[in-house]
Design a protein around this motif. Structure first.
Motif, PDB file in Angstrom:
ATOM      1  N   GLY A 285      49.708  39.519  51.665  1.00 10.39           N
ATOM      2  CA  GLY A 285      48.811  38.366  51.612  1.00 10.39           C
ATOM      3  C   GLY A 285      47.573  38.628  50.769  1.00 10.39           C
ATOM      4  N   THR A 286      47.037  39.834  50.870  1.00  7.85           N
ATOM      5  CA  THR A 286      45.834  40.181  50.104  1.00  7.85           C
ATOM      6  C   THR A 286      46.139  40.269  48.614  1.00  7.85           C
ATOM      7  N   LEU A 287      47.261  40.913  48.265  1.00  2.41           N
ATOM      8  CA  LEU A 287      47.640  41.005  46.851  1.00  2.41           C
ATOM      9  C   LEU A 287      47.933  39.626  46.271  1.00  2.41           C
ATOM     10  N   TRP A 288      48.568  38.786  47.060  1.00  4.28           N
ATOM     11  CA  TRP A 288      48.826  37.396  46.631  1.00  4.28           C
ATOM     12  C   TRP A 288      47.507  36.690  46.347  1.00  4.28           C
ATOM     13  N   PHE A 289      46.566  36.807  47.279  1.00  3.58           N
ATOM     14  CA  PHE A 289      45.267  36.154  47.133  1.00  3.58           C
ATOM     15  C   PHE A 289      44.553  36.647  45.881  1.00  3.58           C
ATOM     16  N   LYS A 290      44.596  37.945  45.649  1.00  2.96           N
ATOM     17  CA  LYS A 290      43.863  38.518  44.523  1.00  2.96           C
ATOM     18  C   LYS A 290      44.488  38.151  43.174  1.00  2.96           C
ATOM     19  N   PHE A 291      45.790  38.311  43.036  1.00  6.65           N
ATOM     20  CA  PHE A 291      46.428  38.185  41.730  1.00  6.65           C
ATOM     21  C   PHE A 291      46.907  36.766  41.408  1.00  6.65           C
ATOM     22  N   ILE A 292      47.108  35.929  42.422  1.00  6.96           N
ATOM     23  CA  ILE A 292      47.612  34.584  42.160  1.00  6.96           C
ATOM     24  C   ILE A 292      46.542  33.524  42.369  1.00  6.96           C
ATOM     25  N   TYR A 293      45.746  33.672  43.423  1.00  5.57           N
ATOM     26  CA  TYR A 293      44.770  32.634  43.732  1.00  5.57           C
ATOM     27  C   TYR A 293      43.386  32.944  43.173  1.00  5.57           C
ATOM     28  N   ALA A 294      42.943  34.167  43.253  1.00  4.94           N
ATOM     29  CA  ALA A 294      41.575  34.526  42.838  1.00  4.94           C
ATOM     30  C   ALA A 294      41.624  35.761  41.956  1.00  4.94           C
ATOM     31  N   GLU A 295      42.035  35.575  40.720  1.00  8.93           N
ATOM     32  CA  GLU A 295      42.227  36.706  39.809  1.00  8.93           C
ATOM     33  C   GLU A 295      40.946  37.471  39.515  1.00  8.93           C
ATOM     34  N   GLY A 296      39.806  36.802  39.590  1.00  7.49           N
ATOM     35  CA  GLY A 296      38.554  37.465  39.237  1.00  7.49           C
ATOM     36  C   GLY A 296      37.983  38.351  40.320  1.00  7.49           C
ATOM     37  N   THR A 297      38.554  38.313  41.511  1.00  8.11           N
ATOM     38  CA  THR A 297      38.011  39.112  42.610  1.00  8.11           C
ATOM     39  C   THR A 297      38.504  40.551  42.541  1.00  8.11           C
ATOM     40  N   THR A 298      37.716  41.451  43.100  1.00 16.50           N
ATOM     41  CA  THR A 298      38.154  42.842  43.214  1.00 16.50           C
ATOM     42  C   THR A 298      39.027  42.976  44.462  1.00 16.50           C
ATOM     43  N   PHE A 299      39.732  44.090  44.558  1.00 15.80           N
ATOM     44  CA  PHE A 299      40.582  44.304  45.729  1.00 15.80           C
ATOM     45  C   PHE A 299      39.721  44.394  46.989  1.00 15.80           C
ATOM     46  N   ALA A 300      38.552  45.013  46.883  1.00 19.15           N
ATOM     47  CA  ALA A 300      37.660  45.132  48.040  1.00 19.15           C
ATOM     48  C   ALA A 300      37.202  43.756  48.512  1.00 19.15           C
ATOM     49  N   GLU A 301      36.903  42.864  47.573  1.00 18.49           N
ATOM     50  CA  GLU A 301      36.496  41.501  47.937  1.00 18.49           C
ATOM     51  C   GLU A 301      37.648  40.748  48.595  1.00 18.49           C
ATOM     52  N   ALA A 302      38.856  40.968  48.087  1.00 20.13           N
ATOM     53  CA  ALA A 302      40.022  40.310  48.680  1.00 20.13           C
ATOM     54  C   ALA A 302      40.256  40.797  50.104  1.00 20.13           C
ATOM     55  N   VAL A 303      40.096  42.099  50.311  1.00 20.22           N
ATOM     56  CA  VAL A 303      40.247  42.655  51.656  1.00 20.22           C
ATOM     57  C   VAL A 303      39.169  42.094  52.586  1.00 20.22           C
ATOM     58  N   LYS A 304      37.961  41.975  52.067  1.00 17.28           N
ATOM     59  CA  LYS A 304      36.867  41.436  52.874  1.00 17.28           C
ATOM     60  C   LYS A 304      37.143  40.000  53.300  1.00 17.28           C
ATOM     61  N   ALA A 305      37.790  39.227  52.426  1.00 16.13           N
ATOM     62  CA  ALA A 305      38.073  37.822  52.736  1.00 16.13           C
ATOM     63  C   ALA A 305      39.334  37.647  53.565  1.00 16.13           C
ATOM     64  N   CYS A 306      40.339  38.490  53.341  1.00 17.56           N
ATOM     65  CA  CYS A 306      41.669  38.246  53.911  1.00 17.56           C
ATOM     66  C   CYS A 306      42.064  39.159  55.065  1.00 17.56           C
ATOM     67  N   VAL A 307      41.335  40.259  55.251  1.00 24.05           N
ATOM     68  CA  VAL A 307      41.760  41.229  56.256  1.00 24.05           C
ATOM     69  C   VAL A 307      40.689  41.465  57.320  1.00 24.05           C
ATOM     70  N   LEU A 308      39.508  41.885  56.891  1.00 25.43           N
ATOM     71  CA  LEU A 308      38.490  42.335  57.843  1.00 25.43           C
ATOM     72  C   LEU A 308      38.142  41.316  58.926  1.00 25.43           C
ATOM     73  N   PRO A 309      37.991  40.004  58.583  1.00 26.57           N
ATOM     74  CA  PRO A 309      37.629  39.061  59.652  1.00 26.57           C
ATOM     75  C   PRO A 309      38.699  38.889  60.715  1.00 26.57           C
ATOM     76  N   PHE A 310      39.934  39.280  60.405  1.00 24.21           N
ATOM     77  CA  PHE A 310      41.052  38.979  61.302  1.00 24.21           C
ATOM     78  C   PHE A 310      41.540  40.187  62.090  1.00 24.21           C
ATOM     79  N   LEU A 311      41.016  41.366  61.779  1.00 30.63           N
ATOM     80  CA  LEU A 311      41.465  42.578  62.463  1.00 30.63           C
ATOM     81  C   LEU A 311      41.248  42.525  63.982  1.00 30.63           C
TER      82      LEU A 311
END
Length: 206
Positions: free
Chosen positions: A156-182
């Motif tokens: 889900g994070t890789l999808w978000f980063k490379f398909i939906y939000a190409e300009g984001t860094t991997f750390a930003e994608a993790v912050k948006a897609c993983v950390l709030p839901f842990l």
């Protein structure tokens, strides 16, 4: 005598073939019915969503339902059930998070998590199928949920980063897609573990 015995065996084999075919057909119908019923449960419960600030991904019961589906149906039927659910949402039924539907949702920011459900249920189902019950079975179920959730997050994070939000860094994608839901996903895993023994008993009838 030998010829007559051979004829008897051939007749018995000829009678058994239709019976086996009928049994296989019944088993297939039963399995597809199970998959369809679990897909219906997804359609009813998965759309309920709570959205968090700073994240386009909402909190749903999706991953928890995936854990239960993998436990009860196994990898193959679980994947079929999730595939039916995704197809219904793709075709326009409002069954995705927030009662949304269509290709725009499936290929939007949460699309990686929706499609990642297939990967997650396959992993949970494989671990659950090869568990023998007891403490070892609980451990395998737990490992299946942990590995399945990790695969779901990664996809889900890789999808978000490379398909939906190409300009984001991997750390930003993790912050948006993983950390709030842990934290909540940890609660889901704990609750699924609490339900392990009742699920094992229920599995005998599913």
């Amino acid at each position: 005598m030998e010829k007559s015995s051979v004829k008897l065996e051939m007749n018995q084999t000829a009678k058994e073939k239709p019976q086996k075919s009928a049994k296989n057909a019944r088993d297939t119908i039963v399995e597809l019915t199970k998959a369809a019923l679990f897909a219906a449960v997804f359609c009813i419960l998965a759309p309920h969503t709570v959205y968090l600030p700073l994240s386009p991904v909402g909190i749903t019961l999706g991953s928890f339902l995936v854990y239960l589906t993998g436990m009860l149906l196994g990898a193959r039927l679980g994947c079929i059930s999730l595939f039916l659910y995704l197809c219904m949402g793709f075709l326009g039924l409002p069954v995705f998070s927030g009662y949304r539907a269509g290709a725009a949702v499936l290929f939007g920011p949460t699309g990686g998590f929706l499609i990642g459900f297939l990967l997650c249920v396959a992993i949970v189902g494989w671990f659950a199928k090869n568990s023998s019950g007891g403490k070892r079975g609980m451990l395998r179920f737990l490992l299946g949920m942990l590995f399945g959730t990790a695969a779901l997050y990664l996809f889900g994070t890789l999808w978000f980063k490379f398909i939906y939000a190409e300009g984001t860094t991997f750390a930003e994608a993790v912050k948006a897609c993983v950390l709030p839901f842990l934290p909540l996903d940890a609660v889901k895993i704990i609750f699924a573990m609490v339900l392990y023994k009742p699920l094992r008993r229920l599995k005998r009838y599913v």
